[in-house]
Design a protein around this motif. Sequence first.
Motif, PDB file in Angstrom:
ATOM      1  N   LYS A  20       0.802  -1.097   0.061  1.00 48.90           N
ATOM      2  CA  LYS A  20       0.056  -0.050  -0.047  1.00 48.90           C
ATOM      3  C   LYS A  20       0.944   1.262  -0.065  1.00 48.90           C
ATOM      4  O   LYS A  20       0.447   2.193  -0.882  1.00 48.90           O
ATOM      5  CB  LYS A  20      -0.841   0.083   1.123  1.00 48.90           C
ATOM      6  N   LEU A  21       1.781   1.306   0.837  1.00 45.22           N
ATOM      7  CA  LEU A  21       2.763   2.518   0.907  1.00 45.22           C
ATOM      8  C   LEU A  21       3.768   2.721  -0.328  1.00 45.22           C
ATOM      9  O   LEU A  21       3.799   3.492  -0.793  1.00 45.22           O
ATOM     10  CB  LEU A  21       3.558   2.475   1.929  1.00 45.22           C
ATOM     11  N   THR A  22       3.972   1.399  -0.971  1.00 41.19           N
ATOM     12  CA  THR A  22       4.625   1.427  -2.164  1.00 41.19           C
ATOM     13  C   THR A  22       3.965   2.204  -3.182  1.00 41.19           C
ATOM     14  O   THR A  22       4.524   3.044  -4.057  1.00 41.19           O
ATOM     15  CB  THR A  22       5.112   0.012  -2.700  1.00 41.19           C
ATOM     16  N   ARG A  82      -5.486  11.546   5.543  1.00 39.65           N
ATOM     17  CA  ARG A  82      -6.677  12.041   4.818  1.00 39.65           C
ATOM     18  C   ARG A  82      -6.489  13.625   4.266  1.00 39.65           C
ATOM     19  O   ARG A  82      -6.771  13.896   3.174  1.00 39.65           O
ATOM     20  CB  ARG A  82      -7.614  12.396   6.202  1.00 39.65           C
ATOM     21  N   LEU A  83      -5.432  14.186   4.985  1.00 46.99           N
ATOM     22  CA  LEU A  83      -5.233  15.504   4.462  1.00 46.99           C
ATOM     23  C   LEU A  83      -4.295  15.404   3.116  1.00 46.99           C
ATOM     24  O   LEU A  83      -4.228  16.244   2.204  1.00 46.99           O
ATOM     25  CB  LEU A  83      -4.032  16.329   5.416  1.00 46.99           C
ATOM     26  N   LEU A  84      -3.562  14.345   2.986  1.00 50.84           N
ATOM     27  CA  LEU A  84      -2.596  13.887   1.793  1.00 50.84           C
ATOM     28  C   LEU A  84      -3.963  13.943   0.672  1.00 50.84           C
ATOM     29  O   LEU A  84      -3.356  14.278  -0.469  1.00 50.84           O
ATOM     30  CB  LEU A  84      -2.004  12.502   2.032  1.00 50.84           C
ATOM     31  N   GLY A  85      -4.734  13.341   0.873  1.00 51.12           N
ATOM     32  CA  GLY A  85      -5.883  13.192  -0.129  1.00 51.12           C
ATOM     33  C   GLY A  85      -6.600  14.412  -0.658  1.00 51.12           C
ATOM     34  O   GLY A  85      -6.568  14.713  -1.712  1.00 51.12           O
ATOM     35  N   ILE A  86      -6.848  15.443   0.335  1.00 50.76           N
ATOM     36  CA  ILE A  86      -7.194  16.520   0.305  1.00 50.76           C
ATOM     37  C   ILE A  86      -6.556  17.457  -0.597  1.00 50.76           C
ATOM     38  O   ILE A  86      -6.903  17.970  -1.676  1.00 50.76           O
ATOM     39  CB  ILE A  86      -7.758  17.196   1.488  1.00 50.76           C
ATOM     40  N   PHE A 196      -8.001   6.406   0.472  1.00 50.42           N
ATOM     41  CA  PHE A 196      -9.022   6.021   1.558  1.00 50.42           C
ATOM     42  C   PHE A 196      -8.613   4.689   1.846  1.00 50.42           C
ATOM     43  O   PHE A 196      -9.302   3.901   2.941  1.00 50.42           O
ATOM     44  CB  PHE A 196     -10.450   5.954   0.900  1.00 50.42           C
ATOM     45  N   ALA A 197      -7.588   4.279   1.271  1.00 45.79           N
ATOM     46  CA  ALA A 197      -7.298   2.582   1.482  1.00 45.79           C
ATOM     47  C   ALA A 197      -6.004   2.533   2.542  1.00 45.79           C
ATOM     48  O   ALA A 197      -5.740   1.272   2.912  1.00 45.79           O
ATOM     49  CB  ALA A 197      -7.058   1.844   0.016  1.00 45.79           C
ATOM     50  N   LEU A 198      -5.544   3.819   2.990  1.00 41.78           N
ATOM     51  CA  LEU A 198      -4.252   3.653   3.838  1.00 41.78           C
ATOM     52  C   LEU A 198      -4.692   3.469   5.061  1.00 41.78           C
ATOM     53  O   LEU A 198      -5.698   4.226   5.541  1.00 41.78           O
ATOM     54  CB  LEU A 198      -3.558   5.183   3.365  1.00 41.78           C
ATOM     55  N   PRO A 199      -3.853   3.238   6.031  1.00 40.26           N
ATOM     56  CA  PRO A 199      -3.922   3.126   7.235  1.00 40.26           C
ATOM     57  C   PRO A 199      -4.052   4.478   8.016  1.00 40.26           C
ATOM     58  O   PRO A 199      -3.531   5.338   7.438  1.00 40.26           O
ATOM     59  CB  PRO A 199      -2.669   2.403   7.867  1.00 40.26           C
ATOM     60  N   LYS A 200      -5.082   4.657   9.029  1.00 35.50           N
ATOM     61  CA  LYS A 200      -5.467   5.876   9.350  1.00 35.50           C
ATOM     62  C   LYS A 200      -4.109   6.331  10.432  1.00 35.50           C
ATOM     63  O   LYS A 200      -3.802   5.737  11.212  1.00 35.50           O
ATOM     64  CB  LYS A 200      -6.794   5.720  10.601  1.00 35.50           C
ATOM     65  N   CYS A 201      -3.930   7.654  10.396  1.00 42.43           N
ATOM     66  CA  CYS A 201      -2.611   8.205  11.112  1.00 42.43           C
ATOM     67  C   CYS A 201      -3.388   8.931  12.342  1.00 42.43           C
ATOM     68  O   CYS A 201      -4.482   9.697  12.079  1.00 42.43           O
ATOM     69  CB  CYS A 201      -1.820   9.348  10.226  1.00 42.43           C
ATOM     70  N   ALA A 202      -2.970   8.905  13.506  1.00 42.94           N
ATOM     71  CA  ALA A 202      -3.455   9.654  14.501  1.00 42.94           C
ATOM     72  C   ALA A 202      -2.966  11.075  14.689  1.00 42.94           C
ATOM     73  O   ALA A 202      -1.847  11.351  14.106  1.00 42.94           O
ATOM     74  CB  ALA A 202      -2.921   9.225  15.798  1.00 42.94           C
TER      75      ALA A 202
END
Length: 428
Positions: A20-22, A82-86, A196-202
């Motif tokens: 996913k990160l790749t 989420r901010l990365l996507g926005i 939206f498929a990436l792990p959630k960051c706190a």
Amino acid sequence: MGLTYLCNQNKTKEMDLKIKLTVMNFLEFAVWGAYLTCMGIYLGNIGLGTHIGSFYAMQGIVSIFMPAIMGIIADRWIPAQRLLGICHLFAGLFMFGMAWYSNQAGNNVSFSTLFLLYSLSVAFYMPTLALSNSVAYSSLTQAGLDTVKAFPPIRVFGTIGFICTMWFVDIMGFKSTQMQFVVSGVLSIVLFLYTFALPKCATCLAGQKKSLVEAFGLRAFTLFKQKKMAIFFIFSMLLGVSLQITNGFATPFIESFKTIPEYAGTFGVKYPVILYSISQISETLCILMIPFFMKRYGIKNVMLIAMFAWVLRFGLLGTGNPGGGVWMFIASMIIYGVAFDFFNISGSLFVDKTTDPSIRSSAQGLFMLMTNGIGATVGSFAAQGVVNSHTTDGTTAWANCWFTFAAYALLVCISFALMFRPGKTANT
């Protein structure tokens, strides 16, 4: 059996995360590769050749403040993934705006309109370079993985993505049209959806939130009180001047040979972006050489090697041609890996070894600010001035430009050798 099953399950999860990160890193840099090295060709074709430097300078200008602003938002309110996507959503939409406007305007493209749309796009894109790293580090740490070992193989695919879109736009003939912006926009939207498929960051807890002074890295400016660090950061800025010169002007220079019958049919003239991509291929390989050179020669000599590599990078472009002298172009592209990696990575290591842990992150941010922010901005405007001064009736004396850049890099190299004293603790 149960223990084996759990181990296999954990390995599967780790592999899934790495994949996913790749993909995220591949898309992150593919977005940039679609236009970064060929936008100058397009701008020259629509009569905006005298403004190429302004477009590349804007990347440096927004890099001075936008990553810090988005970093504060990611720390306090919106998770990094989420901010990365926005950010990619808006960057992609403004790229589409550039392409649409260019198509509608035809040969009457207004610099101010196109530049505004571009500025808005890169203002949202440049922070994603740091945000994508934050997502990767956070996700790997949450999975219990060693980021030092796990991240580099993932990051390499970012450069591969950059190279892939460079080749794509060149082969498709988009390097001289607004379609390069469409490619970038499509990839940005794809990455927006993919987040939206990436792990959630706190986000940070209330007690862990950084102050604005910390978030903007302002405490690192106290390092200028130390003569050694002041000299280092000033030279970081001076070398940063070289960073965007070839990104903005190398491919327009190579393509300019198409007006000379002797070179018109050569591979380099037909596919200047592919020829230029050797620089990025070299970059991925030179990273592996740094530990050996650091141990053998010490940090100052490694940085001097990088500075002299810039002299050769520019000088070979000034003396080569796409015909019998194409080997000089290829050598210049290969040398780029040394010029870029040896200073950026060894410089980062120097900062890591010589600064107090309490301001280490801020010091790294200051290093990036001086090189990719202030240095690259000044360099883009200065390079445009040099090119304009050597252009008469639409024809540029490119050799004189490259030799001017080489002379500047040589002056910086000699001055750095005479003035910089890293100390024994930084020489390993």
